[in-house]
Scaffold this motif. Structure first.
Motif, PDB file in Angstrom:
ATOM      1  N   GLY A 141       0.767  -1.220   0.000  1.00  0.00           N
ATOM      2  CA  GLY A 141       0.000   0.000   0.000  1.00  0.00           C
ATOM      3  C   GLY A 141       0.802   1.275   0.000  1.00  0.00           C
ATOM      4  O   GLY A 141       0.255   2.367   0.159  1.00  0.00           O
ATOM      5  N   ALA A 142       2.124   1.180  -0.183  1.00  0.00           N
ATOM      6  CA  ALA A 142       2.976   2.378  -0.205  1.00  0.00           C
ATOM      7  C   ALA A 142       4.102   2.163  -1.208  1.00  0.00           C
ATOM      8  O   ALA A 142       4.683   1.080  -1.280  1.00  0.00           O
ATOM      9  N   TYR A 143       4.404   3.215  -1.974  1.00  0.00           N
ATOM     10  CA  TYR A 143       5.476   3.102  -2.959  1.00  0.00           C
ATOM     11  C   TYR A 143       6.857   3.039  -2.296  1.00  0.00           C
ATOM     12  O   TYR A 143       7.778   2.438  -2.850  1.00  0.00           O
ATOM     13  N   TRP A 144       6.992   3.654  -1.149  1.00  0.00           N
ATOM     14  CA  TRP A 144       8.304   3.734  -0.502  1.00  0.00           C
ATOM     15  C   TRP A 144       8.130   3.658   1.007  1.00  0.00           C
ATOM     16  O   TRP A 144       7.318   4.394   1.581  1.00  0.00           O
ATOM     17  N   SER A 145       8.891   2.767   1.669  1.00  0.00           N
ATOM     18  CA  SER A 145       8.737   2.564   3.113  1.00  0.00           C
ATOM     19  C   SER A 145      10.029   2.783   3.885  1.00  0.00           C
ATOM     20  O   SER A 145      10.080   2.497   5.074  1.00  0.00           O
ATOM     21  N   TRP A 146      11.071   3.251   3.209  1.00  0.00           N
ATOM     22  CA  TRP A 146      12.395   3.413   3.833  1.00  0.00           C
ATOM     23  C   TRP A 146      12.883   2.120   4.463  1.00  0.00           C
ATOM     24  O   TRP A 146      13.548   2.119   5.495  1.00  0.00           O
ATOM     25  N   ASP A 147      12.508   1.011   3.833  1.00  0.00           N
ATOM     26  CA  ASP A 147      13.038  -0.292   4.210  1.00  0.00           C
ATOM     27  C   ASP A 147      14.537  -0.324   3.905  1.00  0.00           C
ATOM     28  O   ASP A 147      14.989   0.312   2.941  1.00  0.00           O
ATOM     29  N   PRO A 148      15.358  -1.017   4.716  1.00  0.00           N
ATOM     30  CA  PRO A 148      16.812  -1.031   4.468  1.00  0.00           C
ATOM     31  C   PRO A 148      17.204  -1.437   3.043  1.00  0.00           C
ATOM     32  O   PRO A 148      18.121  -0.852   2.459  1.00  0.00           O
ATOM     33  N   LYS A 149      16.508  -2.396   2.476  1.00  0.00           N
ATOM     34  CA  LYS A 149      16.818  -2.805   1.103  1.00  0.00           C
ATOM     35  C   LYS A 149      16.516  -1.671   0.126  1.00  0.00           C
ATOM     36  O   LYS A 149      17.279  -1.423  -0.819  1.00  0.00           O
ATOM     37  N   GLU A 150      15.410  -0.968   0.363  1.00  0.00           N
ATOM     38  CA  GLU A 150      15.069   0.159  -0.490  1.00  0.00           C
ATOM     39  C   GLU A 150      16.119   1.261  -0.377  1.00  0.00           C
ATOM     40  O   GLU A 150      16.551   1.848  -1.378  1.00  0.00           O
ATOM     41  N   VAL A 151      16.522   1.550   0.855  1.00  0.00           N
ATOM     42  CA  VAL A 151      17.494   2.624   1.086  1.00  0.00           C
ATOM     43  C   VAL A 151      18.819   2.310   0.413  1.00  0.00           C
ATOM     44  O   VAL A 151      19.399   3.149  -0.282  1.00  0.00           O
ATOM     45  N   TRP A 152      19.300   1.079   0.583  1.00  0.00           N
ATOM     46  CA  TRP A 152      20.597   0.734   0.004  1.00  0.00           C
ATOM     47  C   TRP A 152      20.528   0.562  -1.509  1.00  0.00           C
ATOM     48  O   TRP A 152      21.511   0.794  -2.213  1.00  0.00           O
ATOM     49  N   SER A 153      19.376   0.178  -2.020  1.00  0.00           N
ATOM     50  CA  SER A 153      19.201   0.181  -3.477  1.00  0.00           C
ATOM     51  C   SER A 153      19.309   1.602  -4.009  1.00  0.00           C
ATOM     52  O   SER A 153      19.918   1.845  -5.061  1.00  0.00           O
ATOM     53  N   LEU A 154      18.735   2.547  -3.275  1.00  0.00           N
ATOM     54  CA  LEU A 154      18.819   3.949  -3.677  1.00  0.00           C
ATOM     55  C   LEU A 154      20.257   4.458  -3.583  1.00  0.00           C
ATOM     56  O   LEU A 154      20.718   5.205  -4.455  1.00  0.00           O
ATOM     57  N   VAL A 155      20.974   4.043  -2.531  1.00  0.00           N
ATOM     58  CA  VAL A 155      22.385   4.421  -2.406  1.00  0.00           C
ATOM     59  C   VAL A 155      23.181   3.907  -3.607  1.00  0.00           C
ATOM     60  O   VAL A 155      23.971   4.643  -4.217  1.00  0.00           O
ATOM     61  N   THR A 156      22.958   2.644  -3.956  1.00  0.00           N
ATOM     62  CA  THR A 156      23.636   2.063  -5.122  1.00  0.00           C
ATOM     63  C   THR A 156      23.293   2.837  -6.391  1.00  0.00           C
ATOM     64  O   THR A 156      24.162   3.143  -7.208  1.00  0.00           O
ATOM     65  N   TRP A 157      22.020   3.167  -6.541  1.00  0.00           N
ATOM     66  CA  TRP A 157      21.578   3.923  -7.720  1.00  0.00           C
ATOM     67  C   TRP A 157      22.286   5.275  -7.789  1.00  0.00           C
ATOM     68  O   TRP A 157      22.742   5.702  -8.853  1.00  0.00           O
ATOM     69  N   PHE A 158      22.410   5.951  -6.668  1.00  0.00           N
ATOM     70  CA  PHE A 158      23.065   7.263  -6.638  1.00  0.00           C
ATOM     71  C   PHE A 158      24.547   7.164  -7.011  1.00  0.00           C
ATOM     72  O   PHE A 158      25.092   8.047  -7.674  1.00  0.00           O
ATOM     73  N   VAL A 159      25.213   6.091  -6.578  1.00  0.00           N
ATOM     74  CA  VAL A 159      26.632   5.933  -6.921  1.00  0.00           C
ATOM     75  C   VAL A 159      26.797   5.810  -8.433  1.00  0.00           C
ATOM     76  O   VAL A 159      27.657   6.473  -9.033  1.00  0.00           O
ATOM     77  N   TYR A 160      25.966   4.974  -9.061  1.00  0.00           N
ATOM     78  CA  TYR A 160      26.082   4.818 -10.516  1.00  0.00           C
ATOM     79  C   TYR A 160      25.570   6.046 -11.257  1.00  0.00           C
ATOM     80  O   TYR A 160      26.073   6.370 -12.350  1.00  0.00           O
ATOM     81  N   ALA A 161      24.585   6.735 -10.691  1.00  0.00           N
ATOM     82  CA  ALA A 161      24.149   8.002 -11.287  1.00  0.00           C
ATOM     83  C   ALA A 161      25.294   9.016 -11.237  1.00  0.00           C
ATOM     84  O   ALA A 161      25.500   9.788 -12.193  1.00  0.00           O
ATOM     85  N   LEU A 162      26.047   9.012 -10.134  1.00  0.00           N
ATOM     86  CA  LEU A 162      27.220   9.878 -10.023  1.00  0.00           C
ATOM     87  C   LEU A 162      28.250   9.519 -11.083  1.00  0.00           C
ATOM     88  O   LEU A 162      28.852  10.409 -11.711  1.00  0.00           O
ATOM     89  N   TYR A 163      28.464   8.221 -11.291  1.00  0.00           N
ATOM     90  CA  TYR A 163      29.403   7.772 -12.326  1.00  0.00           C
ATOM     91  C   TYR A 163      29.005   8.345 -13.690  1.00  0.00           C
ATOM     92  O   TYR A 163      29.842   8.930 -14.395  1.00  0.00           O
ATOM     93  N   LEU A 164      27.741   8.192 -14.050  1.00  0.00           N
ATOM     94  CA  LEU A 164      27.293   8.654 -15.368  1.00  0.00           C
ATOM     95  C   LEU A 164      27.290  10.177 -15.460  1.00  0.00           C
ATOM     96  O   LEU A 164      27.653  10.747 -16.491  1.00  0.00           O
ATOM     97  N   HIS A 165      26.905  10.844 -14.383  1.00  0.00           N
ATOM     98  CA  HIS A 165      26.882  12.312 -14.402  1.00  0.00           C
ATOM     99  C   HIS A 165      28.294  12.872 -14.573  1.00  0.00           C
ATOM    100  O   HIS A 165      28.516  13.765 -15.411  1.00  0.00           O
ATOM    101  N   THR A 166      29.223  12.361 -13.779  1.00  0.00           N
ATOM    102  CA  THR A 166      30.584  12.896 -13.858  1.00  0.00           C
ATOM    103  C   THR A 166      31.241  12.567 -15.194  1.00  0.00           C
ATOM    104  O   THR A 166      32.068  13.330 -15.687  1.00  0.00           O
ATOM    105  N   ARG A 167      30.844  11.480 -15.790  1.00  0.00           N
ATOM    106  CA  ARG A 167      31.442  11.102 -17.078  1.00  0.00           C
ATOM    107  C   ARG A 167      30.830  11.879 -18.236  1.00  0.00           C
ATOM    108  O   ARG A 167      31.542  12.407 -19.099  1.00  0.00           O
ATOM    109  N   LEU A 168      29.494  11.961 -18.255  1.00  0.00           N
ATOM    110  CA  LEU A 168      28.813  12.564 -19.398  1.00  0.00           C
ATOM    111  C   LEU A 168      28.741  14.083 -19.305  1.00  0.00           C
ATOM    112  O   LEU A 168      28.772  14.771 -20.327  1.00  0.00           O
ATOM    113  N   VAL A 169      28.631  14.620 -18.103  1.00  0.00           N
ATOM    114  CA  VAL A 169      28.476  16.064 -17.937  1.00  0.00           C
ATOM    115  C   VAL A 169      29.809  16.737 -17.620  1.00  0.00           C
ATOM    116  O   VAL A 169      30.124  17.789 -18.175  1.00  0.00           O
ATOM    117  N   MET A 170      30.604  16.106 -16.751  1.00  0.00           N
ATOM    118  CA  MET A 170      31.846  16.734 -16.305  1.00  0.00           C
ATOM    119  C   MET A 170      33.076  16.218 -17.051  1.00  0.00           C
ATOM    120  O   MET A 170      34.178  16.719 -16.853  1.00  0.00           O
TER     121      MET A 170
END
Length: 272
Positions: A207-236
């Protein structure tokens, strides 16, 4: 022939593939890299048989517990490597990638991992299980390839500084490009499977899209690391060592999301 036969046969073929790639690594004879690729492909076919048998026996997706998901992740990693090797010719990465595959297979095969088939809890009885988990693990498999090529790049760039040559420079640059291409494939898969489909399933199940469950949080952390990789490569315009370090950190975050959250943190995903 049952699941165990297929799984054990795949494990043997993966070990032979790793040995062939190691011989190539030591002697640079192309025959052994070809043998390693062929053994890996045959092992992958047998492994596919194990996953199919598990699905038929259980009546559900073959990644509902750690034994099953480790097996599927190993299968995915080898599939990702064989595809990338066919596209970019990466025999030097073969042995190291097979070590990761063998580690997952041996851990899955160990007594630590219960292999009994049990009925699924209601939250897992959904087609979203197939989509969410399979696409996420396929994305992580391409991250594994990028992890290996990034590690090899860091070693190659260090060697290049000690003995610079056009060949060493070309080899390092190729590893850098392949790391980017693997992440360029893995990132949208991980985004779709791990975040988008995960949130849709969470809403339907809890009944909720996001619950701040540990798996959700760390999946988001992983996503941010790879987003940083792509941002720094493509933009910077980052390349080389800095990008390789981020790719390594990203895979370590993915491994913690996979292993650490399951065994160190409790939450809604504790059963996976």
């Amino acid at each position: 022939m049952n699941e165990t036969f297929f799984f054990q046969s795949a494990l043997v073929l993966y070990a032979l593939s790793a040995a062939s790639y190691l011989i190539f690594q030591l002697g640079r004879r192309r025959f052994f890299s070809g043998a390693g690729w062929t053994a890996g492909l045959i092992g992958l076919a047998l492994h596919s048989g194990a996953l199919i048998q598990r699905t038929l026996a259980s009546g559900h997706a073959p990644f509902t517990n750690m034994y099953e998901s480790l097996s599927f992740l190993a299968w995915s990693c080898l599939l990702a490597y064989l595809v990338m090797d066919r596209l970019f010719n990466l025999p030097k990465a073969g042995f190291f990638l097979l070590i990761i595959v063998l580690a997952f297979m041996l851990l899955a095969n160990s007594p630590l991992m219960p292999k009994d088939i049990k009925p699924l809890m209601p939250a897992l009885q959904s087609v979203w299980l197939w989509l969410h988990v399979s696409i996420t693990l396929l994305g992580e498999a391409f991250f594994a390839v990028a992890f290996i090529t990034s590690i090899l790049y860091l070693f190659a760039s260090s060697s290049r500084k000690k003995a610079p040559s056009d060949k060493a420079r070309a080899s390092a640059d190729k590893l850098d490009r392949v790391s980017y291409r693997a992440i360029a494939v893995g990132f949208p898969l991980f985004t779709l499977g791990g975040l988008v489909l995960g949130m849709v399933w969470a809403h339907k199940a809890w009944g909720a899209y996001w619950s701040w469950d540990p798996k959700e949080v760390w999946s988001l952390v992983t996503w941010f690391v790879y987003a940083l990789y792509l941002h720094t490569r493509l933009v910077m315009g980052w390349r080389g060592r800095r990008s390789a370090v981020i790719a390594v950190l990203g895979f370590l975050a993915a491994l913690f999301t996979y292993f650490g959250v399951n065994y160190l943190l409790s939450g809604l995903h504790s059963y996976t």
